[in-house]
Structures are given as C-alpha cells and as structure tokens.
Design a protein around this motif. Structure first.
Motif, PDB file in Angstrom:
ATOM      1  N   ALA B 286       5.119  -4.724 -11.906  1.00 48.41           N
ATOM      2  CA  ALA B 286       5.575  -3.346 -11.671  1.00 48.41           C
ATOM      3  C   ALA B 286       7.056  -3.320 -11.316  1.00 48.41           C
ATOM      4  O   ALA B 286       7.806  -2.443 -11.776  1.00 48.41           O
ATOM      5  CB  ALA B 286       4.742  -2.710 -10.555  1.00 48.41           C
ATOM      6  N   LEU B 290       9.549  -1.179 -13.473  1.00 52.61           N
ATOM      7  CA  LEU B 290      10.087   0.041 -12.860  1.00 52.61           C
ATOM      8  C   LEU B 290      11.587  -0.056 -12.590  1.00 52.61           C
ATOM      9  O   LEU B 290      12.243   0.971 -12.401  1.00 52.61           O
ATOM     10  CB  LEU B 290       9.326   0.353 -11.573  1.00 52.61           C
ATOM     11  CG  LEU B 290       7.908   0.895 -11.802  1.00 52.61           C
ATOM     12  CD1 LEU B 290       7.141   0.996 -10.492  1.00 52.61           C
ATOM     13  CD2 LEU B 290       7.958   2.265 -12.474  1.00 52.61           C
ATOM     14  N   ALA B 303       5.574   5.219  -5.862  1.00 41.54           N
ATOM     15  CA  ALA B 303       4.949   4.403  -6.915  1.00 41.54           C
ATOM     16  C   ALA B 303       4.359   3.121  -6.337  1.00 41.54           C
ATOM     17  O   ALA B 303       3.216   2.753  -6.642  1.00 41.54           O
ATOM     18  CB  ALA B 303       5.983   4.082  -7.992  1.00 41.54           C
ATOM     19  N   LEU B 307       0.524   1.919  -6.086  1.00 40.95           N
ATOM     20  CA  LEU B 307       0.120   0.623  -6.647  1.00 40.95           C
ATOM     21  C   LEU B 307      -0.513  -0.264  -5.572  1.00 40.95           C
ATOM     22  O   LEU B 307      -1.568  -0.877  -5.789  1.00 40.95           O
ATOM     23  CB  LEU B 307       1.337  -0.082  -7.254  1.00 40.95           C
ATOM     24  CG  LEU B 307       1.832   0.483  -8.585  1.00 40.95           C
ATOM     25  CD1 LEU B 307       3.290   0.089  -8.839  1.00 40.95           C
ATOM     26  CD2 LEU B 307       0.942  -0.030  -9.731  1.00 40.95           C
ATOM     27  N   ALA B 377      -3.994  -1.579 -12.062  1.00 42.13           N
ATOM     28  CA  ALA B 377      -2.529  -1.654 -12.124  1.00 42.13           C
ATOM     29  C   ALA B 377      -2.005  -1.072 -13.430  1.00 42.13           C
ATOM     30  O   ALA B 377      -1.024  -0.312 -13.430  1.00 42.13           O
ATOM     31  CB  ALA B 377      -2.083  -3.102 -11.971  1.00 42.13           C
ATOM     32  N   LEU B 381       0.338   2.179 -13.531  1.00 41.45           N
ATOM     33  CA  LEU B 381       1.692   2.055 -14.084  1.00 41.45           C
ATOM     34  C   LEU B 381       1.891   3.000 -15.260  1.00 41.45           C
ATOM     35  O   LEU B 381       2.953   3.620 -15.406  1.00 41.45           O
ATOM     36  CB  LEU B 381       1.937   0.608 -14.531  1.00 41.45           C
ATOM     37  CG  LEU B 381       2.563  -0.330 -13.495  1.00 41.45           C
ATOM     38  CD1 LEU B 381       2.565  -1.762 -14.001  1.00 41.45           C
ATOM     39  CD2 LEU B 381       3.991   0.124 -13.165  1.00 41.45           C
ATOM     40  N   LEU B 415       0.675  -1.852 -21.641  1.00 43.22           N
ATOM     41  CA  LEU B 415       0.021  -2.157 -20.371  1.00 43.22           C
ATOM     42  C   LEU B 415      -1.468  -2.437 -20.559  1.00 43.22           C
ATOM     43  O   LEU B 415      -2.034  -3.320 -19.900  1.00 43.22           O
ATOM     44  CB  LEU B 415       0.232  -0.982 -19.414  1.00 43.22           C
ATOM     45  CG  LEU B 415       1.698  -0.766 -19.018  1.00 43.22           C
ATOM     46  CD1 LEU B 415       1.895   0.607 -18.396  1.00 43.22           C
ATOM     47  CD2 LEU B 415       2.145  -1.854 -18.050  1.00 43.22           C
TER      48      LEU B 415
END
Lengths: 342, 460
Positions: B286, B290, B303, B307, B377, B381, B415
């Motif tokens: 992540a 990100l 975020a 997560l 996850a 995401l 993902l």
C-alpha cells in the motif's frame, strides 16, 4: 566446582514443563498419530479466572547418564511452572510465576541425590519495561547468552563463572531494536545486558553484550572471589542453521590471590525435519591454566511434546592461583533421555 | 561485600554505550533495515509512512506473529488517524474520540497518537522515535497542542480497546472458546515436514496458535463471526477427493506438476514465520502504491487506518473461522488420516512420506489467513484508489527466511491478480485446501467493502 544454577527465564516468557503420563504407547504407535492424543491432555492445565489467565507448564524427563569415570545411572527430572497473568485497567501487565524442579540424582549443575529446587517471582510491566522481584538472577544471562545446546547438550564454562545472588530485582525493556536488561541482588551485585536482533539481507544477526559484577566460590567451597566481567555474543542465522560466537573476560579478586580469565565459545545448530543437532566448543584460560569443554546435542521430535534427546558433554579445567583451586573439573558425560513437555 | 558506585556506573555506562553505538531506535528512512528505503521514491517520505515503517520494523525485530501483528497495525494506524481527524474534522468516525483543538498540528497529533498506541501494542515506549519525529517540527503552539491532543486521543483509543479480548488471546489454549470437531476432519498439530531449502527452523508439533484471537472485538465488523464461512467439504464427498488430489500433487515438496513460477509464488508470499508477516506485506505494498497518489495527509492517514483496521479484522475473521471449523491441514490428511476420512475415491490415499513444499503453520486450515488478508487489502486499496487495474511490480520485503527470493521481482496486472496469486501460493505450497482460499477471498473482500463504506464516511 560451582556452576550457575538453572534459572527460571522469567522475563523471556520461556516455559519449562511438567507432569502428565506419557505412557509407553506413545512410542509404540505410528509417529504421525501419537501427538494428537498427547495434545488433548494439555487443556485442563490452563484456566481463566476473571481477567487472570492461569497456565501450568511442565517437563518430565527420564534419562540414562553415563559418566566415563563411573557407572551409568538413571535420572528422573520433573519440573513445573505455574504462572498467572493479567492486564490491569491501566494496561499494566502483572504476573506471578512459580517454578519447581525435582531431580533424583546428580545432574550437570552439580546437585547430588534427590533434590527439589524452586524459584518464584512477581512481575509488573508497562511500555517502559518489566520489573521483576524474586529469583530473577538469570534474567540477563538468558537474554544475552549463546543459544543453548540442543537436547541434552550443555556446554560447560560458557559465560561467566561469577554470579549474582539468586534473589533480587530485575528489569527488562525494549528500546528500538534493543532489549536492555539488568538485575541486582541485595548485596549490590549486578548483571547488565543489551541484545539486538534484526535481519541484514538474507541473514539474521543477533548481537548481545553483558557485564557483571558478581561473586564466585572456589572449587573447594572455602574461598570467595569478587568477580567482574564483560562479554559479547554474536549470532548468525541462515536458513534453518544458526552459528554463534561468544567471548568474554572475567576478573577474580580477593584480599589474597587474584586471577584473570578469558574465554571463547562457539557453536552451530541446525534442524532438519524432526531432528535438531548442535555442536559447541569452548576454550579459555584462567591464569596459565586451560579450561576446555565441548558438547554435542541432538533431539528428535517424536510427537507433540515428546522428544528423544542426546547429549555428549565434556569439561576439563583445573586452575589454581595462590594455592586456591578456582576450578577443578574433569568429566565426560553421555545423557540419553525421553522427555515430555507441555 | 560492598560495591562501589563508580564500579556500577562504569559497567552500566560501558554496556549501554555499546548498545547505543548501534542505535536505540528503529532504522530511519534511508537505512537498509528500513522498509520505506526499499520502496519509496525520493521525496515521498512523510509522517504516515515514517510511522508505518516504525511499526513494520518492530514486528520484524520482535518477531511478532501474524495475527498479533495485524492487531498491532490496526491499533496504531487507527489511533493516529483518529487523533488527526479529531483536529481536522474531515470524516465521521464511530468511536466517539471527540474534537481536538483546531489550532493543533494534526501531523504531530498523528505521530504522538500512533506512537502511544503502538507503544502499548509492542510494549516499548518508542522514546527515541518520538524524539526524532518531534525534532522535525519547529517549536510552536500548534506543535504543543498537537502533542497534548495526540496523547489524549490515544488514551481514549486505548481505554476503548482495553479489555477487547486481545490480552487473554495470547495464550495458546482453547480455554473453552471454541469446540473441537469430533469427526476425522479435526485439526491437529503439524510437523516440520516441508521441502523448500534453505528454509527456517521452527518448533515441531506446536500447539494451535492463538485460539482466542477470533474472539477479539473487531474494529469494523459487527462481530468476529460476521463473515463466518459455510461448512467445509464432507470428507467423503467427490469435492473433497478433488481438492485432496490437487493439493497432494501440486503442493508436495516433490511435485512434478508445480511449475517453477508457482514454486516462486509459494515462497514469495510465505511471509513467515517471522518478518513483517502477510498483513505487513500488504501495508508495504500500500505504501508503494499510495506514494504515487500524493494524497493529502489526512486522506493518507485515513487510508492506512482503514487498511490497518481491516487487516486486524481480517485476522479476527480468519481466526474465528479457523477455530470454529477446526479443519485439518493437508499434511495431516495426506500423511496420516486419509483412510479415516471415508472417501471412496481411490485418490484419497495415505502417503506417509508426503511433505508440503512450504512449512505448514500451526493452526487449522479453514479458512486461509493469507487469502483473507490479501483479499481485504486488495479490495480496500482498489476502493481507495478508485480502480483495481493497476499494474505494478514488487519484491519480497523480507529475504532472510527465504534467501532464494533475493533479486526476485514479481509483476501483477492489478490488485485482484496480486490477491489471487497470494492466496494460491498456499495451495502451491501444499498448506491449504482450495476451499480455504476461495471462501477466505469472499470473506476478506466483503469485510473490506463494508469497512470502506461504513467506518469513516466523509462529513456532510
């Protein structure tokens, strides 16, 4: 000769173990089937009383011990650890532990005949670390020592000969990658340590330091020495194998004779399937006298909690200074045992 | 005997000085022991990534095991965000942490609250990490207010989580929380029978890990049972025969049908028994993804809270399923119990010499923790990023347990591809049944969707 007592590894949370019938059937059965029955016997030994978790662990060990200078003896050792832990409303963690060990004969720590020994301690911990009071003299040693030998392998002389008193107070706390520990007894003898372990690339490295100001009684039990020592241990883990090296210097002082001691210990251990092996060696000098030891250890995990263990341990040292025998040991022992722990 | 103060101080000072030479804090960004050093581009380090890196390193250095690691990540990321959001007031939150002073610095509050919550989770004060973090902010009223509010917000989070079931769950005993199966599917401790080499050594026939973990109060789920999956296959059914045969042939150490790529996948996603663990691996990914979005601080904090909290809830969901269903691992079935399963298919036969390719973990099979973590996850995401089809590459964050992974880089088309590959790695490795993976993927995705849409909605 006086060697360090087996200490309760209180702050590390390592549990030794206790009773429950093993039964000969465990060995007679097909290996993949036996551990299921054994594991089911463990549940009655834990309980929750309100917010308190009570756990009982133990070991039963039946051994044959062969000394090259005497006959083969049978030895039985059983120990039990009872612990109670709880988290308070302020998130402090408090605990109490009791450890008792019964042994029927001479063991490698020097006890003779039937013996029962015990340790107890109270602990209180927060993010700043854990404080313990009681039989906590082994806290620093356990955190900074070289890896123990596998099975019944036990390397003599590894570490300092001097020690602090059994009863005292101890601290252990983590700061970044380091675990700092210390113990002190009512006489002011103290033991300090620091340990860090983290990976570097494809290898895992552990580094520990230890310094002690303690006491040591000579081989005849008549003369006490003040001791001061410092040592370092490095350990490398690669795959399922670990290699370590420890070295240290220790000073013996009295109003009479003084002596200096240095040593180097090294070992390797590996595990493949259910078989674990260790090989260790030690060389040191007290004044002009040598101290030498070696240990081979093996363990075969038969089933849940059940293992067959081997140790071949040799120790040789005779150091005299100013007419005082600091050490006097010459022995080679082979120890074969079946052990059940839960 | 008497000991001089000088003697004590000199020995103490020398010991601590030796320790201090190596550094009393976790590695800073740029150091080779730092995880952000592996993935962040120049100029991308920030407060959220700094503290995530701190938590990842503690999990590695303390060898925190997977479910506890997920719990710790959740506690710290939630506390950090709730403190910052209390000042910014950008998002609704269901925990009632309250409003902080509007003049306080939210980044300072985030760091202080993260550190305080992480300190409780990891039982270390993060003293030097806090000092280093605060030194990056010039003295001001906003900084002082941020410190004070960060402490207060973290205290509220910790009060809320004290007694959440996480403390007694550390004991590796059932303590009556879950019943045991009585049929041949019942889980039992497994041995160290795996084939990949070099690989880590670990104890043989360990007790089940954290049987109480599924009873911890979750962050975003209604209860630990909310996403409990359907019953496992009847061991006498054709479906079970099929999965038995698949894992035996594909996941064995000496498999002749597993490809080199599948073997690499099995090791790549192993993430254990220590290191940053599977939930840490997804937080690491992540950060990698990100950083490209340059989200405002509070959105990045949100975020990572989502997560972290869903990784914690994924651990609770998976552990609840594991100990509720109590299903044995392929190792136990193939090596020993096949005859007792009563399946008429001749493929369900005992193979006492069978070994899995990777180590079998010491807890029940159904459902897969890996797949639950990965699906949660990936779903979270994708929701944060607004899309799933993000092609990216990655390396293993921890190469120490599997030196074979040095230099290995894997590529994913999106993902969902990453999550599917992660879950399938456990079947390639011979430690899970197909259904462990498929049921966990469904549960993991569902819990992440629910968390995203209900936990921190934007304020009207």
């Amino acid at each position: 000769m006086r060697l360090r007592k087996t200490m309760l590894p209180l702050l590390s949370g390592v549990a030794l173990a206790a009773p429950v019938m093993i039964g000969g059937t465990a060995l007679a059965q097909d290996i993949p089937l036996s551990y299921e029955r054994l594991s089911s016997m463990e549940e009655p030994f834990v309980a929750e009383l309100g917010d308190v978790t009570l756990v009982l662990n133990g070991v039963l060990d039946g051994a044959f011990v062969h000394d090259t200078e005497s006959s083969t003896d049978a030895r039985f050792t059983g120990n039990v650890e009872i612990s109670a832990h709880a988290q308070l409303a302020n998130r402090w963690r408090v605990g109490a532990q009791y450890f008792g060990q019964y042994s029927t004969m001479d063991d490698f720590d020097g006890r003779v005949g039937d013996t029962y020994s015990d340790n107890a301690a109270l602990t209180a911990g927060s993010v700043w670390g854990t404080l313990a009071a009681g039989n906590v003299s082994g806290v620093v040693r356990e955190q900074t020592r070289r890896l123990r030998g596998i099975g019944n392998g036990a390397l003599a002389f590894d570490g300092f000969l001097g020690a602090i008193g059994d009863v005292g107070a101890a601290y252990s706390g983590r700061f970044g990658p380091w675990v700092i520990s210390g113990a002190i007894d009512p006489e002011g003898r103290f033991d300090l340590g620091a340990m860090s372990q983290r990976p570097h690339g494809t290898r895992d490295l552990r580094l520990s330091f230890r310094a002690i100001s303690g006491d040591y009684t000579d081989a005849d039990g008549s003369r006490g020495f003040h001791t001061a020592g410092a040592g370092v241990v490095g350990e490398l883990i690669y795959g399922s194998s670990a290699f370590d090296l420890g070295t240290g210097y220790e000073r013996f002082a009295t109003s009479g004779p003084n002596a200096g001691r240095w040593y180097v210990s090294a070992g390797a251990r590996t595990k493949t399937g259910m078989l674990s092996l260790s090989l260790e060696g030690h060389y040191g000098r007290i004044g002009d006298a040598e101290e030498v030891s070696a240990a081979l250890g093996a363990r075969y995990d038969v089933a849940r909690g059940l293992s067959a263990n081997l140790g071949v341990n040799h120790a040789s040292a005779e150091a005299t200074t100013g007419g005082v025998r600091i050490t006097d040991t010459e022995e080679t022992k082979t120890v074969v045992s079946m052990r059940y722990s839960f | 005997m008497t000991r001089s103060r000088r003697q004590f101080l000199s020995v103490a000072a020398s010991t601590l000085a030796l320790a201090g030479c190596v550094g009393p804090r976790v590695a800073a960004h740029g150091h080779r022991s730092s995880y952000t050093s592996q993935i962040l581009k120049p100029g991308k380090d920030n407060t959220v990534f700094c503290w995530m890196d701190t938590a990842l390193q503690q999990v590695r250095d303390q060898r925190v095991l997977t479910p506890r690691a997920a719990y710790n990540y959740g506690l710290a990321t939630a506390a950090g965000f709730l403190a910052a959001n209390g000042i910014v007031q950008a998002w609704e939150e269901p925990f009632g942490i309250g409003e902080g002073p509007r003049d306080a610095d939210p980044e300072v509050a985030y760091g202080i609250a993260f550190a305080k919550a992480a300190a409780e989770a990891f039982q270390t004060p993060f003293l030097f990490e806090r000092m280093s973090f605060l030194s990056g902010f010039p003295g001001s009223e906003a900084k002082s207010l941020g410190v004070t509010w960060g402490e207060a917000a973290a205290r509220r989070v910790l009060e809320m989580r004290t007694g959440d079931g996480s403390e007694p769950s550390k004991a590796n005993y059932y303590l009556g929380r879950y019943g045991r199966r009585t049929d041949p599917l019942r889980w039992r401790p497994t041995g160290p029978f795996y084939g990949a080499s070099p690989g880590p050594a670990f104890p043989s026939f360990d007790r089940g890990l954290f049987p109480g973990h599924g009873m911890i109060i979750p962050w975003t789920m209604k209860s630990g049972e909310q996403f409990r999956v359907a019953a496992f296959h009847d061991p006498a059914s054709p479906e079970f025969a099929e999965t038995f045969d698949t894992v035996r042939r594909l996941g064995g150490a000496d498999s002749t049908i597993r490809t080199a790529d599948q073997s690499e996948i099995a090791l790549f996603w192993e993430d254990g028994p220590w290191g940053i663990t599977p939930p840490g691996h997804f937080l690491y990914i992540a950060m990698q993804l990100l950083q490209e979005r340059d989200l405002p601080f509070i959105e990045l904090a949100r975020a990572f809270a989502l997560l972290g909290m869903t990784q914690c809830d994924a651990s609770i969901c998976a552990w609840d399923n594991k100990y509720h269903h109590d299903v044995l691992r392929p190792e136990s079935a193939i090596r020993a119990r096949a005859p007792a399963l009563g399946n008429p298919d001749p493929r369900v036969e005992r193979d006492p010499g069978w070994r899995s390719f990777i180590p079998t973990p010491e807890f029940p099979a159904y459902t897969s923790g890996h797949s639950t973590f990965g699906a949660a996850a990936a779903e979270m995401l994708a929701l944060i990023l607004g899309r799933d089809d993000i092609a990216f590459s990655g390396r293993s964050p921890d190469e120490v347990l599997w030196p074979q992974l040095r230099g290995v880089v894997r590529h994913w088309t999106g993902l969902a591809h990453m999550a599917e590959e992660n879950g399938m790695s456990r079947i390639y490795g011979g430690v899970h049944w197909d259904m462990d993976h498929s049921a966990a993927m469904t549960a993991g995705s569902a819990l992440a969707r629910q968390a995203f849409h209900t936990t921190f909605p934007r304020k009207a």
